[in-house]
Design a protein around this motif. Structure first.
Motif, short mmCIF file in Angstrom:
data_model
loop_
_atom_site.label_atom_id
_atom_site.label_comp_id
_atom_site.label_asym_id
_atom_site.label_seq_id
_atom_site.Cartn_x
_atom_site.Cartn_y
_atom_site.Cartn_z
N GLU A 48 9.91 -13.27 0.74
CA GLU A 48 10.06 -12.86 2.19
C GLU A 48 8.39 -13.61 2.22
O GLU A 48 7.56 -13.72 1.19
CB GLU A 48 10.26 -11.61 2.52
N PHE A 50 5.22 -13.79 5.98
CA PHE A 50 4.69 -13.41 6.58
C PHE A 50 4.40 -14.96 7.52
O PHE A 50 3.16 -15.90 6.31
CB PHE A 50 3.46 -12.54 6.63
N MET A 53 0.98 -16.32 9.13
CA MET A 53 -0.12 -16.58 7.87
C MET A 53 0.18 -17.77 6.76
O MET A 53 -0.77 -18.48 6.56
CB MET A 53 -0.33 -14.91 7.46
N ASN A 56 -0.82 -21.08 6.93
CA ASN A 56 -2.26 -20.59 7.54
C ASN A 56 -3.18 -20.95 6.01
O ASN A 56 -3.72 -21.75 5.96
CB ASN A 56 -3.30 -20.03 8.05
N GLU A 57 -2.51 -20.63 5.45
CA GLU A 57 -3.51 -20.25 3.77
C GLU A 57 -2.82 -21.25 2.93
O GLU A 57 -3.44 -21.94 1.58
CB GLU A 57 -2.67 -18.97 2.76
N TRP A 120 6.40 -13.70 -1.22
CA TRP A 120 6.88 -12.23 -2.25
C TRP A 120 8.08 -12.38 -2.30
O TRP A 120 9.05 -12.68 -2.15
CB TRP A 120 6.54 -10.89 -1.57
N LEU B 6 1.05 -4.29 10.89
CA LEU B 6 2.56 -5.37 10.49
C LEU B 6 2.90 -4.98 9.24
O LEU B 6 1.95 -4.99 8.04
CB LEU B 6 2.70 -6.95 10.05
N LEU B 7 3.87 -5.05 7.72
CA LEU B 7 4.01 -4.84 6.75
C LEU B 7 5.14 -5.37 6.05
O LEU B 7 5.92 -5.72 6.58
CB LEU B 7 5.26 -2.65 6.78
N PHE B 8 5.08 -5.77 4.91
CA PHE B 8 5.70 -6.94 4.14
C PHE B 8 6.44 -6.13 2.92
O PHE B 8 5.50 -5.77 2.25
CB PHE B 8 5.23 -7.89 4.53
N ARG B 12 7.12 -2.66 3.55
CA ARG B 12 8.51 -2.23 4.64
C ARG B 12 8.88 -1.90 4.03
O ARG B 12 9.45 -0.64 4.73
CB ARG B 12 8.38 -3.53 4.47
N ALA B 52 -4.87 -7.95 6.11
CA ALA B 52 -5.50 -9.84 7.10
C ALA B 52 -5.89 -9.22 8.42
O ALA B 52 -5.08 -8.07 8.88
CB ALA B 52 -4.48 -10.58 6.50
N ARG B 55 -4.42 -12.59 10.42
CA ARG B 55 -3.41 -14.09 10.30
C ARG B 55 -4.31 -14.63 9.22
O ARG B 55 -4.44 -15.47 8.98
CB ARG B 55 -2.89 -14.85 10.71
N ARG B 56 -5.46 -13.90 8.85
CA ARG B 56 -6.41 -14.24 8.01
C ARG B 56 -6.74 -13.16 7.05
O ARG B 56 -7.44 -11.86 7.44
CB ARG B 56 -7.98 -14.35 8.45
N TYR B 57 -7.45 -12.76 5.56
CA TYR B 57 -7.72 -12.57 4.66
C TYR B 57 -9.23 -11.62 5.44
O TYR B 57 -10.08 -12.38 6.07
CB TYR B 57 -7.73 -12.15 3.47
N GLU B 69 -3.86 -8.17 15.33
CA GLU B 69 -2.86 -7.90 14.55
C GLU B 69 -3.55 -7.52 13.46
O GLU B 69 -3.98 -8.20 12.47
CB GLU B 69 -1.70 -9.04 14.74
N ALA B 71 -2.13 -6.80 9.13
CA ALA B 71 -0.92 -6.83 8.29
C ALA B 71 -1.56 -6.62 7.15
O ALA B 71 -2.45 -6.21 6.55
CB ALA B 71 -0.77 -8.12 8.13
N ILE B 73 -1.16 -6.82 3.10
CA ILE B 73 -0.55 -7.61 2.49
C ILE B 73 -0.56 -7.15 0.76
O ILE B 73 -1.60 -6.88 -0.20
CB ILE B 73 -1.66 -8.97 2.10
#
Lengths: 136, 79
Positions: A48, A50, A53, A56-57, A120, B6-8, B12, B52, B55-57, B69, B71, B73
């Motif tokens: 899975e 994101f 991001m 970006n990474e 992940w 956001l959750l992953f 999630r 994050a 979209r950046r740490y 936003e 998230a 991680i």
């Protein structure tokens, strides 16, 4: 090329010859789905991400590799979704004038990707499943 | 302000949702968002994760603005 894909990674475009001939060495790393973890039989994996991001990474990994090693290019492609045993989850291709920098940059790229890129892996066993990295 | 989180992966699944929202005063930090979030979802208290922002740490001390936003991680395992 920096990509996250949901279909099998195509290696031919990644390995196409450099027409200018400046490259002296190409290092290819493939991360593949292993059939066991700590002796427990793995039947498949699910990845899975994101995605925004992760891209970006992955770009940041490539930029750092180009800055810190004498290489000409680096491509990183990661697959997500359900993968069967033996399938390619990640491909990294580094081109350089000389092999030493290419090997070193490729090692740096995969090591850094595994620490920073938001992807992940869930391992599925015959009798259950686990998110890798949890409780580590 | 309303903050969307956001959750992953394991997170999630733990919250049975890919995103949650909390309502907080403008100008609060990520740490304050997390405190609110843990109060609402106690299961998060047992989870390890980085954060994050856009979209950046980001560090817990960073300020969250309307429309940002955020998230969570969990430990990554690509490759």
């Amino acid at each position: 090329m920096i990509q996250v894909v949901t279909t099998p990674i195509e290696l031919d475009p990644l390995l196409a010859a450099d027409p200018a001939g400046a490259t002296g060495g190409v290092v290819l790393f493939l991360g593949t789905v292993r059939n066991q973890t700590a002796g427990r039989k793995v039947v498949r994996l699910e990845y899975e991400t994101f995605e925004e991001m992760a891209l970006n990474e992955m770009e940041a990994v490539a930029e750092a590799a180009l800055r810190d090693f004498e290489i000409d290019s680096i491509d990183i492609v990661h697959r997500v979704g359900t993968l069967a045993l033996g399938e390619v989850a990640v491909a990294i291709v580094v081109r350089a004038g000389h092999r030493k920098a290419a090997f070193a940059a490729c090692q740096f790229a995969i090591d850094t990707l595994k620490q920073t890129v938001p992807i992940w892996k869930k391992e599925f066993f015959e009798d259950g499943s686990v998110w890798v990295g949890e409780g580590a | 302000m309303r903050v969307r989180i956001l959750l992953f992966a394991a997170l999630r699944e733990a919250l049975s949702d890919s995103a949650v929202e909390v309502e907080l005063p403008a100008g609060c930090t990520i740490e304050q968002v997390l405190t609110e979030l843990r109060a609402k979802h106690p299961v998060l208290g047992q989870q390890r994760f980085a954060t994050a922002l856009n979209r950046r740490y980001a560090e817990p001390s960073e300020t969250v603005s309307e429309g940002d936003e955020l998230a969570l991680i969990p430990p990554v395992s690509g490759g």
